[in-house]
Design a protein around this motif. Sequence first.
Motif, short mmCIF file in Angstrom:
data_model
loop_
_atom_site.label_atom_id
_atom_site.label_comp_id
_atom_site.label_asym_id
_atom_site.label_seq_id
_atom_site.Cartn_x
_atom_site.Cartn_y
_atom_site.Cartn_z
N UNK A 5 38.99 33.95 27.95
CA UNK A 5 40.42 33.88 27.65
C UNK A 5 40.61 33.22 26.29
N UNK A 6 41.84 33.28 25.81
CA UNK A 6 42.18 32.55 24.59
C UNK A 6 42.03 33.36 23.32
N UNK A 7 41.82 32.64 22.23
CA UNK A 7 41.73 33.25 20.90
C UNK A 7 40.28 33.45 20.47
N UNK A 8 40.10 34.44 19.60
CA UNK A 8 38.83 34.55 18.90
C UNK A 8 38.88 33.48 17.81
N UNK A 9 37.93 32.55 17.81
CA UNK A 9 38.01 31.45 16.83
C UNK A 9 37.96 31.93 15.38
N UNK A 10 38.73 31.26 14.54
CA UNK A 10 38.74 31.58 13.11
C UNK A 10 37.34 31.50 12.52
N UNK A 11 36.54 30.55 13.00
CA UNK A 11 35.17 30.38 12.47
C UNK A 11 34.31 31.61 12.73
N UNK A 12 34.62 32.34 13.81
CA UNK A 12 33.91 33.58 14.11
C UNK A 12 34.46 34.71 13.24
N UNK A 13 35.77 34.76 13.08
CA UNK A 13 36.40 35.82 12.28
C UNK A 13 35.91 35.79 10.83
N UNK A 20 30.68 30.26 15.21
CA UNK A 20 30.83 30.54 13.79
C UNK A 20 29.90 29.73 12.92
N UNK A 21 29.21 28.76 13.49
CA UNK A 21 28.28 27.92 12.74
C UNK A 21 26.88 28.53 12.66
N UNK A 22 26.66 29.61 13.41
CA UNK A 22 25.34 30.23 13.40
C UNK A 22 25.15 30.98 12.08
#
Length: 106
Positions: free
Chosen positions: A62-70, A46-48
């Motif tokens: 696995x896991x969550x889609x990070x909020x920073x990507x959303x 998400x920092x890109x």
Amino acid sequence: SMLESLRIEKNSISGTIPVGIGQLDNLVTFHAQDNLISGTIPSEMGEMDSIVTIRVENNLLVGDIPESVCIKDLPSLFVDCSLTCTCSYGCPDECIANTVGVNTTP
């Protein structure tokens, strides 16, 4: 880095997505689908600053889609349906052939 496109799809690549990927400020497209990549999607993606397309479907993530990507509200985000989206918005909203995809580009 001046790298704008990273296409490593369909190469049987294993391992995880390195957190250092967030330092690729000029990266517009990241295609890593159809590999053996495991672990989680790093929040550093998400920092890109320039990212428009992330394709990581058909891997072992696995896991969550990070909020920073959303919150990037990407025009194209393709992930496996097995990943959880707990984001307030920006979640992929349809499953196609075991893949969740959002594509808002015409």
